[in-house]
Design a protein around this motif. Structure first.
Motif, PDB file in Angstrom:
ATOM      1  N   VAL A  83       0.834  -1.206   0.000  1.00  0.00           N
ATOM      2  CA  VAL A  83       0.000   0.000   0.000  1.00  0.00           C
ATOM      3  C   VAL A  83       0.866   1.251   0.000  1.00  0.00           C
ATOM      4  N   THR A  84       1.956   1.245   0.803  1.00  0.00           N
ATOM      5  CA  THR A  84       2.821   2.429   0.841  1.00  0.00           C
ATOM      6  C   THR A  84       3.464   2.696  -0.511  1.00  0.00           C
ATOM      7  N   VAL A  85       3.802   1.628  -1.234  1.00  0.00           N
ATOM      8  CA  VAL A  85       4.470   1.837  -2.512  1.00  0.00           C
ATOM      9  C   VAL A  85       3.471   2.231  -3.601  1.00  0.00           C
ATOM     10  N   THR A  86       2.258   1.658  -3.555  1.00  0.00           N
ATOM     11  CA  THR A  86       1.336   1.881  -4.672  1.00  0.00           C
ATOM     12  C   THR A  86       0.483   3.142  -4.529  1.00  0.00           C
ATOM     13  N   THR A  87       0.161   3.562  -3.287  1.00  0.00           N
ATOM     14  CA  THR A  87      -0.700   4.742  -3.142  1.00  0.00           C
ATOM     15  C   THR A  87      -0.124   5.977  -3.817  1.00  0.00           C
ATOM     16  N   PRO A  88       1.184   6.307  -3.630  1.00  0.00           N
ATOM     17  CA  PRO A  88       1.714   7.473  -4.336  1.00  0.00           C
ATOM     18  C   PRO A  88       1.552   7.354  -5.844  1.00  0.00           C
ATOM     19  N   VAL A  89       1.760   6.145  -6.378  1.00  0.00           N
ATOM     20  CA  VAL A  89       1.679   5.983  -7.831  1.00  0.00           C
ATOM     21  C   VAL A  89       0.268   6.282  -8.321  1.00  0.00           C
ATOM     22  N   THR A  90      -0.741   5.698  -7.651  1.00  0.00           N
ATOM     23  CA  THR A  90      -2.107   5.928  -8.128  1.00  0.00           C
ATOM     24  C   THR A  90      -2.512   7.388  -7.958  1.00  0.00           C
ATOM     25  N   MET A  91      -2.178   7.979  -6.792  1.00  0.00           N
ATOM     26  CA  MET A  91      -2.572   9.370  -6.557  1.00  0.00           C
ATOM     27  C   MET A  91      -1.905  10.305  -7.571  1.00  0.00           C
ATOM     28  N   LEU A  92      -0.614  10.033  -7.827  1.00  0.00           N
ATOM     29  CA  LEU A  92       0.125  10.873  -8.768  1.00  0.00           C
ATOM     30  C   LEU A  92      -0.485  10.779 -10.159  1.00  0.00           C
TER      31      LEU A  92
ATOM     32  N   THR B  79      -6.931   0.977 -10.763  1.00  0.00           N
ATOM     33  CA  THR B  79      -6.848   2.429 -10.658  1.00  0.00           C
ATOM     34  C   THR B  79      -5.818   2.997 -11.626  1.00  0.00           C
ATOM     35  N   VAL B  80      -4.671   2.322 -11.718  1.00  0.00           N
ATOM     36  CA  VAL B  80      -3.647   2.801 -12.646  1.00  0.00           C
ATOM     37  C   VAL B  80      -4.157   2.742 -14.086  1.00  0.00           C
ATOM     38  N   ALA B  81      -4.859   1.638 -14.423  1.00  0.00           N
ATOM     39  CA  ALA B  81      -5.372   1.516 -15.778  1.00  0.00           C
ATOM     40  C   ALA B  81      -6.374   2.628 -16.078  1.00  0.00           C
ATOM     41  N   LEU B  82      -7.256   2.906 -15.109  1.00  0.00           N
ATOM     42  CA  LEU B  82      -8.261   3.946 -15.347  1.00  0.00           C
ATOM     43  C   LEU B  82      -7.627   5.330 -15.429  1.00  0.00           C
ATOM     44  N   ALA B  83      -6.629   5.579 -14.569  1.00  0.00           N
ATOM     45  CA  ALA B  83      -5.953   6.881 -14.623  1.00  0.00           C
ATOM     46  C   ALA B  83      -5.265   7.068 -15.965  1.00  0.00           C
TER      47      ALA B  83
ATOM     48  N   TRP C 112      15.949   8.322  -7.208  1.00  0.00           N
ATOM     49  CA  TRP C 112      15.589   7.552  -6.016  1.00  0.00           C
ATOM     50  C   TRP C 112      15.087   8.462  -4.921  1.00  0.00           C
ATOM     51  N   SER C 113      15.788   9.593  -4.701  1.00  0.00           N
ATOM     52  CA  SER C 113      15.336  10.459  -3.611  1.00  0.00           C
ATOM     53  C   SER C 113      14.035  11.159  -3.986  1.00  0.00           C
ATOM     54  N   LEU C 114      13.862  11.462  -5.296  1.00  0.00           N
ATOM     55  CA  LEU C 114      12.590  12.083  -5.696  1.00  0.00           C
ATOM     56  C   LEU C 114      11.434  11.109  -5.492  1.00  0.00           C
ATOM     57  N   ALA C 115      11.650   9.831  -5.851  1.00  0.00           N
ATOM     58  CA  ALA C 115      10.598   8.836  -5.658  1.00  0.00           C
ATOM     59  C   ALA C 115      10.266   8.680  -4.185  1.00  0.00           C
ATOM     60  N   MET C 116      11.314   8.677  -3.371  1.00  0.00           N
ATOM     61  CA  MET C 116      11.112   8.537  -1.928  1.00  0.00           C
ATOM     62  C   MET C 116      10.350   9.736  -1.384  1.00  0.00           C
ATOM     63  N   LEU C 117      10.706  10.949  -1.865  1.00  0.00           N
ATOM     64  CA  LEU C 117      10.013  12.147  -1.400  1.00  0.00           C
ATOM     65  C   LEU C 117       8.547  12.107  -1.836  1.00  0.00           C
ATOM     66  N   ALA C 118       8.283  11.576  -3.038  1.00  0.00           N
ATOM     67  CA  ALA C 118       6.897  11.463  -3.488  1.00  0.00           C
ATOM     68  C   ALA C 118       6.109  10.546  -2.565  1.00  0.00           C
ATOM     69  N   CYS C 119       6.744   9.433  -2.171  1.00  0.00           N
ATOM     70  CA  CYS C 119       6.085   8.518  -1.228  1.00  0.00           C
ATOM     71  C   CYS C 119       5.793   9.223   0.089  1.00  0.00           C
ATOM     72  N   ILE C 120       6.791   9.979   0.581  1.00  0.00           N
ATOM     73  CA  ILE C 120       6.623  10.636   1.880  1.00  0.00           C
ATOM     74  C   ILE C 120       5.505  11.666   1.818  1.00  0.00           C
ATOM     75  N   LEU C 121       5.527  12.507   0.757  1.00  0.00           N
ATOM     76  CA  LEU C 121       4.543  13.587   0.695  1.00  0.00           C
ATOM     77  C   LEU C 121       3.137  13.039   0.478  1.00  0.00           C
ATOM     78  N   THR C 122       3.026  11.894  -0.201  1.00  0.00           N
ATOM     79  CA  THR C 122       1.700  11.310  -0.365  1.00  0.00           C
ATOM     80  C   THR C 122       1.245  10.637   0.916  1.00  0.00           C
ATOM     81  N   TRP C 129       1.600  15.324  -4.003  1.00  0.00           N
ATOM     82  CA  TRP C 129       2.588  15.557  -5.062  1.00  0.00           C
ATOM     83  C   TRP C 129       1.864  15.533  -6.406  1.00  0.00           C
ATOM     84  N   ILE C 130       2.033  16.568  -7.230  1.00  0.00           N
ATOM     85  CA  ILE C 130       1.388  16.537  -8.544  1.00  0.00           C
ATOM     86  C   ILE C 130       2.422  16.321  -9.641  1.00  0.00           C
TER      87      ILE C 130
END
Lengths: 158, 93, 169
Positions: A83-92, B79-83, C112-122, C129-130
């Motif tokens: 969940v921690t890895v995938t939530t940022p991806v979907t939200m982004l 969700t990824v597919a729909l996005a 890597w650090s940008l991806a990590m920061l994206a995880c943190i901010l989300t 993060w947009i």
């Protein structure tokens, strides 16, 4: 239907607290999903459930099964990791898709340009720098500035 | 005494998660735009996963864990597919 | 270690961290540490990360693991605080709260650090993060409460970027 095994007091109370906290946070997040006015605001609401909400329920499950089966049951970590890895991806991806659609329809959120940044902020940090990175962060801390966009511009017209 | 508290709090947790799912459904039907519905669906998956985990505690079986894991996977992929679909195939930097 | 041996090791384990993760996930999924499962997990750990080499990702090098711990020590309290703030915003939201988009300049560039920061901010509710523009070094993000936005840029630099830079760059 209910087959709860008898646990020691501390484990039962801890499980109860964690499961209640997690479920309550998830519910509050879902209420936010209904109450907030614009899409960009609504993005924040389910994050409550995705972080501490699911985290509380997972911890409760870990405590419950570890005590009731008298062996460490930690495979819930997998879900937490996932969940921690995938939530940022979907939200982004969702927010970027929204921004794209808004811009395509000519109602892009107004974001005023940021001030021109000093050169040392823009240059990429040295990859194998010895002592430079920490220096740079110190300077960055003093120079950080930001501009806010017009907040009203993003709310849904519907 | 503490087991009574646990039983009731598990009941309450299931109830709250069900309310959360109802809220997500409400947003999914109300929209107003496609991205709101996708966001609500993602949240629905997440709440369903939490409910599965609580079911697992209530029934004392670890089998629900696998179901929760599969729900998490399906939620992410859909969700990824729909996005991606909402982007109409165009990449944005 | 002789150069020959280290080259062999680099060929055997192109992504040591990913291999370790694959093995750990396999053992957790099967909930056993029997020799058979460890053997199967090792087999997967040796083969699966090889697929990553086709992705052309930059090598992952964690320079200071201790900084990673410090970073997590900063992130966890922030998650609790922002959960509390967003809960209040949802339950008792008045008309005075304003959400909006902000541009934040970032000093980090490593993916890597940008991806990590994206995880943190989300993971901290209230900030989303947009998009990040590598040319200008500006991060576009959405914040739920613009009152917090003034502290936000400084907090990102001091609490996250500083440690991310020490870990990955």
């Amino acid at each position: 239907m209910i087959a709860i095994k008898t646990l020691p007091d501390w484990a039962a109370l801890l499980t109860a607290f964690l499961v209640l906290a997690g479920a309550a946070l998830t519910m509050i997040g879902a209420i936010g999903l209904v109450r907030f006015r614009s899409f960009y605001e609504r993005v924040h609401a389910p994050t409550l459930g995705a972080t501490l909400g699911i985290g509380g329920v997972l911890l409760a499950s870990m405590v419950y099964f570890s005590v009731s089966e008298t062996r460490p049951v930690v495979h819930e970590i997998l879900i937490a990791l996932f969940v921690t890895v995938t939530t940022p991806v979907t939200m982004l991806m969702l927010t970027q898709a929204t921004l794209y659609r808004d811009r395509a329809e000519g109602r892009a959120p107004k974001i005023t340009d940021a001030p021109p940044l000093p050169a040392d902020v823009i240059t990429p940090a040295p990859v194998a720098g010895a002592g430079a990175p920490s220096d740079q962060t110190e300077r960055l801390a003093g120079q950080n500035s930001l501009k806010t966009g017009a907040p009203g511009a993003v709310s849904d017209p519907y | 005494m503490s087991m009574t508290i646990l039983t009731w709090s598990l009941m309450a947790a299931q109830f709250m998660l069900a309310i959360a799912m109802v809220c997500a459904c409400l947003r999914m039907f109300r929209g107003p735009r496609a991205q709101d519905r996708v966001l609500a669906m993602d949240s629905l998956y997440l709440n369903g996963m939490g409910l599965m985990l609580v079911f697992g505690i209530v029934s004392g079986s670890t089998l629900y864990f696998e179901a929760a894991l599969v729900i998490a996977l399906l939620g992410f992929v859909s969700t990824v597919a729909l996005a991606k679909f909402l982007m109409r195939g165009e990449a944005i930097e | 270690m002789t150069p020959r041996a280290s080259r062999f090791l680099a060929w055997l384990l192109p992504w040591p961290a990913v291999s370790a993760l694959v093995l750990a996930v396999w053992l957790l999924l099967n909930q056993s540490i029997s020799p058979g499962q460890i053997f199967l997990g090792l087999l997967l750990a040796l083969t699966a990360p090889r697929l990553l080499t086709t992705l052309d990702a930059p090598p992952l090098r964690i320079r200071r693991p201790w900084a990673l711990v410090r970073l997590l020590g900063n992130v966890l309290p922030d998650i609790f605080i922002s959960n509390y703030k967003v809960t209040r915003a949802i339950l008792f939201s008045g008309p005075e709260r304003e959400a909006g988009h902000v541009l934040v300049p970032l000093g980090i560039r490593s993916p890597w650090s940008l991806a990590m920061l994206a995880c943190i901010l989300t993971a901290t509710p209230g900030t989303a993060w947009i998009s990040f523009n590598p040319q200008t070094g500006l991060l576009l993000m959405h914040v739920l409460d613009l009152k917090d936005a003034d502290e936000l840029a400084g907090a990102i630099t001091r609490r996250y970027e500083k440690w991310l830079q020490q870990v990955f760059e």
